[in-house]
Design a protein around this motif. Structure first.
Motif, PDB file in Angstrom:
ATOM      1  N   ASP A   1      87.413  59.780  70.450  1.00  0.00           N
ATOM      2  CA  ASP A   1      86.299  59.988  69.278  1.00  0.00           C
ATOM      3  C   ASP A   1      85.558  61.396  69.605  1.00  0.00           C
ATOM      4  O   ASP A   1      84.458  61.042  69.814  1.00  0.00           O
ATOM      5  CB  ASP A   1      85.603  58.778  69.285  1.00  0.00           C
ATOM      6  CG  ASP A   1      84.532  58.967  68.074  1.00  0.00           C
ATOM      7  OD1 ASP A   1      84.768  59.788  67.236  1.00  0.00           O
ATOM      8  OD2 ASP A   1      83.534  58.257  68.154  1.00  0.00           O
ATOM      9  N   PRO A   2      86.145  62.624  69.587  1.00  0.00           N
ATOM     10  CA  PRO A   2      85.403  63.573  69.727  1.00  0.00           C
ATOM     11  C   PRO A   2      84.381  63.857  68.888  1.00  0.00           C
ATOM     12  O   PRO A   2      83.133  64.462  69.171  1.00  0.00           O
ATOM     13  CB  PRO A   2      86.355  65.095  69.830  1.00  0.00           C
ATOM     14  CG  PRO A   2      87.467  64.139  69.009  1.00  0.00           C
ATOM     15  CD  PRO A   2      87.463  62.803  69.132  1.00  0.00           C
ATOM     16  N   GLY A   3      84.411  63.481  67.593  1.00  0.00           N
ATOM     17  CA  GLY A   3      83.412  63.565  66.633  1.00  0.00           C
ATOM     18  C   GLY A   3      82.261  62.796  66.903  1.00  0.00           C
ATOM     19  O   GLY A   3      81.210  63.557  66.890  1.00  0.00           O
TER      20      GLY A   3
ATOM     21  N   GLY B   1      95.021  66.566  68.845  1.00  0.00           N
ATOM     22  CA  GLY B   1      93.759  66.734  67.922  1.00  0.00           C
ATOM     23  C   GLY B   1      92.686  66.589  68.359  1.00  0.00           C
ATOM     24  O   GLY B   1      91.530  67.032  67.754  1.00  0.00           O
ATOM     25  N   ILE B   2      92.540  66.017  69.634  1.00  0.00           N
ATOM     26  CA  ILE B   2      91.122  65.891  70.462  1.00  0.00           C
ATOM     27  C   ILE B   2      90.914  67.368  70.791  1.00  0.00           C
ATOM     28  O   ILE B   2      89.516  67.799  70.398  1.00  0.00           O
ATOM     29  CB  ILE B   2      91.149  64.969  71.596  1.00  0.00           C
ATOM     30  CG1 ILE B   2      91.540  63.584  71.244  1.00  0.00           C
ATOM     31  CG2 ILE B   2      89.899  65.164  72.319  1.00  0.00           C
ATOM     32  CD1 ILE B   2      91.990  62.792  72.441  1.00  0.00           C
TER      33      ILE B   2
ATOM     34  N   ALA C   1      91.670  70.194  69.452  1.00  0.00           N
ATOM     35  CA  ALA C   1      91.659  70.850  68.090  1.00  0.00           C
ATOM     36  C   ALA C   1      90.089  70.641  67.439  1.00  0.00           C
ATOM     37  O   ALA C   1      89.465  71.564  67.238  1.00  0.00           O
ATOM     38  CB  ALA C   1      92.586  70.598  66.999  1.00  0.00           C
ATOM     39  N   GLU C   2      89.465  69.289  67.611  1.00  0.00           N
ATOM     40  CA  GLU C   2      88.344  69.170  67.063  1.00  0.00           C
ATOM     41  C   GLU C   2      87.304  69.884  67.948  1.00  0.00           C
ATOM     42  O   GLU C   2      86.390  70.221  67.354  1.00  0.00           O
ATOM     43  CB  GLU C   2      88.291  67.676  66.955  1.00  0.00           C
ATOM     44  CG  GLU C   2      86.948  67.298  66.117  1.00  0.00           C
ATOM     45  CD  GLU C   2      87.022  65.811  65.679  1.00  0.00           C
ATOM     46  OE1 GLU C   2      85.880  65.296  65.191  1.00  0.00           O
ATOM     47  OE2 GLU C   2      87.926  64.963  65.674  1.00  0.00           O
TER      48      GLU C   2
ATOM     49  N   ARG D   1      87.577  72.484  69.680  1.00  0.00           N
ATOM     50  CA  ARG D   1      87.858  73.988  69.383  1.00  0.00           C
ATOM     51  C   ARG D   1      86.998  74.244  67.957  1.00  0.00           C
ATOM     52  O   ARG D   1      86.471  75.339  67.844  1.00  0.00           O
ATOM     53  CB  ARG D   1      89.381  74.527  69.209  1.00  0.00           C
ATOM     54  CG  ARG D   1      89.585  76.020  69.024  1.00  0.00           C
ATOM     55  CD  ARG D   1      90.830  76.248  68.957  1.00  0.00           C
ATOM     56  NE  ARG D   1      91.391  75.661  67.648  1.00  0.00           N
ATOM     57  CZ  ARG D   1      92.469  75.056  67.746  1.00  0.00           C
ATOM     58  NH1 ARG D   1      93.315  74.707  68.487  1.00  0.00           N
ATOM     59  NH2 ARG D   1      92.951  74.404  66.279  1.00  0.00           N
ATOM     60  N   GLY D   2      87.255  73.278  67.013  1.00  0.00           N
ATOM     61  CA  GLY D   2      86.557  73.650  65.768  1.00  0.00           C
ATOM     62  C   GLY D   2      85.220  73.698  65.795  1.00  0.00           C
ATOM     63  O   GLY D   2      84.252  74.289  65.078  1.00  0.00           O
ATOM     64  N   ALA D   3      84.593  72.949  66.634  1.00  0.00           N
ATOM     65  CA  ALA D   3      82.966  72.768  66.949  1.00  0.00           C
ATOM     66  C   ALA D   3      82.777  73.910  67.757  1.00  0.00           C
ATOM     67  O   ALA D   3      81.429  74.233  68.083  1.00  0.00           O
ATOM     68  CB  ALA D   3      82.670  71.554  67.505  1.00  0.00           C
TER      69      ALA D   3
END
Length: 266
Positions: free
Chosen positions: A132-134, A171-172, A174-175, A177-179
């Protein structure tokens, strides 16, 4: 184990990957179930302690390199149980103002980390799951210490191989990286089956008894985690080969079973 490190909800009967790793590194924060799994691991891979030490040494060299590049914020995801040469010790030896957040889902790892870090106002410990990286990024404990508009180093050291394929490890990353702001870094080390597939398969079977699996991946699969990041030299290599300290010669690097690399966000 000193009972003050044992939260009441801990299941001591099921091995924890954090506590197995602690045992291999010579720590005392582990139970009989962890030692049993570690003993099995040592039968499959007699050099398991050496491998664990090499992985920690890679972590320290990577943190030192990133801190020397001017990055002062670190988020260590899947940080495990503290041992000598932790991220904050390395980073703060270069920049006393460096800030570090440790993230783990193991009760013993979190309790012991909080005890060790009490009084260090430039560190925080979050109990959370890397799946849950978010949630990690939104956690008040992280937001109180880390400014995501500035460069951050995200560390996933011996972590992503605990994530099954259907749990979307890419996906973990990538999230995260997006932040990340430009100049941020990603540090990954990961079990591979490229050199010794039989051995890594046996390790995977052992870890089926533990709180997390051990999923080995190919060099190409691990390299994909760095999509969007610029890999620092020498690229994705067996961990002892990543910028070894002067005088450190490594024979048969493939026997270390773990690739490591560091990327920078352009």
């Amino acid at each position: 184990m000193d009972s003050e490190w044992i939260p009441p909800e801990v299941d001591s009967q099921r091995p924890s990957v954090a506590r197995v790793y602690d045992f291999l590194l010579g720590g005392a924060h582990n139970f009989a179930s962890d030692r049993d799994l570690a003993t099995g691991l040592l039968r499959v891979e007699p050099q398991a302690r050496l491998l664990a030490q090499a992985n920690r040494a890679f972590l320290r060299r990577a943190v030192r390199t990133i801190a020397q590049a001017g990055v002062a914020q670190f988020v260590d995801i899947g940080s495990g149980i503290p041992t000598q040469g932790n991220v904050h010790e390395v980073a703060q030896s270069i920049d006393p103002d460096a800030r570090v957040v440790y993230v783990d889902n193991d009760d013993v790892a979190v309790a012991h980390s909080r005890s060790i870090l009490a009084g260090n106002d430039r560190t925080a410990v979050i109990q959370a799951d890397m799946r849950d990286p978010g949630g990690i990024l939104a956690d008040p404990g992280l937001k109180g210490l880390i400014d995501l508009s500035e460069p951050v180093a995200f560390l996933l050291v011996a972590a992503l191989h605990l994530i099954k394929h259907d749990e979307d490890p890419a996906g973990i990353v990538a999230e995260l990286r997006g932040a990340a702001a430009p100049g941020g870094h990603l540090v990954v080390s990961h079990l591979t089956h490229e050199a010794q597939p039989g051995k890594t398969a046996a390790i995977g079977k052992l870890y089926d008894r533990a709180t997390s699996p051990a999923v080995s991946r190919s060099h190409a699969e691990i390299l994909r985690f760095f999509d969007g990041w610029d890999l620092l030299d020498p690229g994705l290599v067996y961990v002892p080969l990543w910028r070894p300290d002067e005088g450190e010669a490594v024979e048969d690097p493939e026997r270390f079973l773990v690739f490591g690399g560091v990327g920078r966000l352009p």
